[in-house]
Design a protein around this motif. Structure first.
Motif, PDB file in Angstrom:
ATOM      1  N   PHE A  83      -3.277   3.140   0.556  1.00 11.24           N
ATOM      2  CA  PHE A  83      -2.619   2.289   1.543  1.00 11.24           C
ATOM      3  C   PHE A  83      -1.099   2.446   1.485  1.00 11.24           C
ATOM      4  CE2 PHE A  83      -0.692  -1.851   2.600  1.00 11.24           C
ATOM      5  CZ  PHE A  83      -1.160  -2.013   3.904  1.00 11.24           C
ATOM      6  N   ARG A  87       3.718   7.175   3.234  1.00  8.63           N
ATOM      7  CA  ARG A  87       4.482   6.445   4.253  1.00  8.63           C
ATOM      8  C   ARG A  87       5.894   7.020   4.292  1.00  8.63           C
ATOM      9  NH1 ARG A  87       2.260   1.760   6.207  1.00  8.63           N
ATOM     10  NH2 ARG A  87       0.380   1.096   5.163  1.00  8.63           N
ATOM     11  N   PRO A 108       4.170  -3.174   3.395  1.00 13.25           N
ATOM     12  CA  PRO A 108       4.192  -3.466   4.824  1.00 13.25           C
ATOM     13  C   PRO A 108       3.841  -4.940   5.083  1.00 13.25           C
ATOM     14  CG  PRO A 108       3.001  -1.441   4.400  1.00 13.25           C
ATOM     15  CD  PRO A 108       3.263  -2.072   3.069  1.00 13.25           C
ATOM     16  N   GLN A 109       4.779  -5.664   5.677  1.00 14.30           N
ATOM     17  CA  GLN A 109       4.552  -7.078   5.945  1.00 14.30           C
ATOM     18  C   GLN A 109       3.610  -7.241   7.133  1.00 14.30           C
ATOM     19  OE1 GLN A 109       8.099  -9.523   5.858  1.00 14.30           O
ATOM     20  NE2 GLN A 109       9.155  -7.929   4.692  1.00 14.30           N
ATOM     21  N   GLY A 110       2.894  -8.338   7.117  1.00 13.66           N
ATOM     22  CA  GLY A 110       1.952  -8.602   8.191  1.00 13.66           C
ATOM     23  C   GLY A 110       0.596  -7.951   7.966  1.00 13.66           C
ATOM     24  N   THR A 111       0.410  -7.318   6.808  1.00 14.00           N
ATOM     25  CA  THR A 111      -0.874  -6.695   6.495  1.00 14.00           C
ATOM     26  C   THR A 111      -1.630  -7.583   5.514  1.00 14.00           C
ATOM     27  OG1 THR A 111       0.002  -5.460   4.614  1.00 14.00           O
ATOM     28  CG2 THR A 111       0.127  -4.387   6.764  1.00 14.00           C
ATOM     29  N   VAL A 112      -2.911  -7.378   5.434  1.00 17.47           N
ATOM     30  CA  VAL A 112      -3.741  -8.178   4.543  1.00 17.47           C
ATOM     31  C   VAL A 112      -3.366  -7.960   3.080  1.00 17.47           C
ATOM     32  CG1 VAL A 112      -5.614  -6.495   4.325  1.00 17.47           C
ATOM     33  CG2 VAL A 112      -6.099  -8.925   4.127  1.00 17.47           C
ATOM     34  N   GLY A 114      -0.262  -7.440   1.922  1.00 17.60           N
ATOM     35  CA  GLY A 114       1.083  -7.933   1.647  1.00 17.60           C
ATOM     36  C   GLY A 114       1.144  -9.051   0.622  1.00 17.60           C
TER      37      GLY A 114
END
Length: 121
Positions: A83, A87, A108-112, A114
């Motif tokens: 994951f 990147r 990455p913010q807003g991901t499960v 995070g």
């Protein structure tokens, strides 16, 4: 998170991203403790820390080492590694684009994932 809870990996004072705990519960506990200290005419020393950029500071290799240290399942560690790996990022300013660079830290913010990663950092 179940694994972390079942193995008592997170300390009780960790309130962020935990079931039945939040910034509000942490604030209530802190307010209660300070009121009790004041009522007893004692001294309270407080250090305030700003973790607003905590998501940006998670070093991928350190996170993976920590997950291995706590004996998480190798499939879970592999999934987290996949994951976070491969990147890249680049900057665009006034139409000019920088070269891509590898992303070696940050979640990455807003991901499960995070909240999980920030709890382990």
């Amino acid at each position: 998170m179940t694994y972390l809870d079942n193995h008592s990996i997170l300390v009780d004072c960790q309130h962020g991203f935990r079931r039945k705990q939040s910034c509000e519960t942490q604030l209530l506990i802190t307010s209660h403790d300070l009121a009790e200290i004041l009522n007893n005419h004692s001294q309270a020393d407080v250090a305030a820390l700003d973790f607003s950029k905590a998501f940006d500071k998670v070093q991928h290799h350190r996170l993976l080492l920590k997950l291995k240290y706590y004996n998480l399942d190798s499939h879970v560690i592999g999934w987290v590694e996949s994951f976070l790996s491969s990147r890249t990022e680049r900057v665009v300013v006034d139409g000019f684009t920088s070269q891509e660079a590898p992303v070696l830290s940050g979640v990455p913010q807003g991901t499960v994932l995070g909240p999980f990663c920030s709890s382990c950092s």
